[in-house]
Design an enzyme around this catalytic site. Structure first.
Site, short mmCIF file in Angstrom:
data_model
loop_
_atom_site.label_atom_id
_atom_site.label_comp_id
_atom_site.label_asym_id
_atom_site.label_seq_id
_atom_site.Cartn_x
_atom_site.Cartn_y
_atom_site.Cartn_z
N ASP A 7 -30.14 -62.73 18.11
CA ASP A 7 -30.58 -62.26 19.25
C ASP A 7 -29.71 -61.07 19.55
OD1 ASP A 7 -32.20 -62.03 21.48
OD2 ASP A 7 -30.67 -63.19 22.80
N GLU A 70 -34.83 -61.09 16.34
CA GLU A 70 -36.09 -61.02 17.15
C GLU A 70 -36.34 -59.72 17.43
OE1 GLU A 70 -36.80 -63.45 21.06
OE2 GLU A 70 -35.29 -61.91 21.76
N ASP A 142 -27.49 -66.58 25.10
CA ASP A 142 -27.87 -65.40 24.00
C ASP A 142 -27.83 -66.36 22.61
OD1 ASP A 142 -28.29 -62.99 25.44
OD2 ASP A 142 -26.29 -63.20 25.71
#
EC number: 3.1.21.10
Length: 172
Positions: A7, A70, A142
């Protein structure tokens, strides 16, 4: 097979590693690479270096076979989006430098895969990650997102393998 989910973030880059054994998923590790300081240009390079070195250390320690990152969404703050894009570049570079293939997923695709709804709340995503990885303790939000990205990639790889096997059987 081990899957690394990432992430991206300039201040906090979440990471999570899962093991995939057929349909079973198992938590291996998760964490957050944290940087500090302002985002002026001189400091930015140092922060990107911290992210690269931290992610490279994770890859070296846990030996993932594949990785997933992502995709960045564009928001109202163009400068913030650009800086996030640079952190995302590090998230793509570190696995590529280690010879690891990297998948990319939009946030809504991750949520749809993990929760079943593309606009799920963070709490719903964290709940479903806990369901799929029993006993997991998140290092932070996260790292929970990173584990969701790893789960998404694992499911997509399993689906792709199933389609290939089905096509081979149809040819035989």
């Amino acid at each position: 097979m081990r899957v690394l989910g990432i992430d991206p973030g300039l201040r906090n880059m979440g990471w999570g590693v899962i093991a995939v054994d057929g349909p079973r998923l198992r938590h291996v590790a998760n964490g957050v690479i944290r940087t500090s300081g302002s985002s002026d240009s001189g400091d930015l390079a140092a922060r990107l270096l911290v992210l690269f070195q931290g992610l490279s250390a994770v890859i070296s320690e846990y030996g993932p076979d594949v990785a997933a990152v992502e995709q960045t969404f564009v928001n109202k703050d163009a400068v913030g989006t650009l800086k996030l894009g640079q952190a995302r570049g590090i998230a793509l570079l570190a696995p590529a430098a280690a010879g690891i293939t990297v998948g990319e997923y939009a946030p809504n695709a991750v949520k749809k895969t993990v929760v079943g709804v593309g606009h799920a709340a963070k709490e719903q995503v964290q709940h479903m990650v806990r369901v799929q990885l029993p006993g997991v303790q998140f290092d932070g939000p996260d790292s929970a997102d990173a584990l969701a990205i790893a789960i998404c990639h694992a499911h997509h790889l399993q689906g792709r393998a199933l389609r290939v096997a089905t096509m081979r059987q149809g040819v035989a």
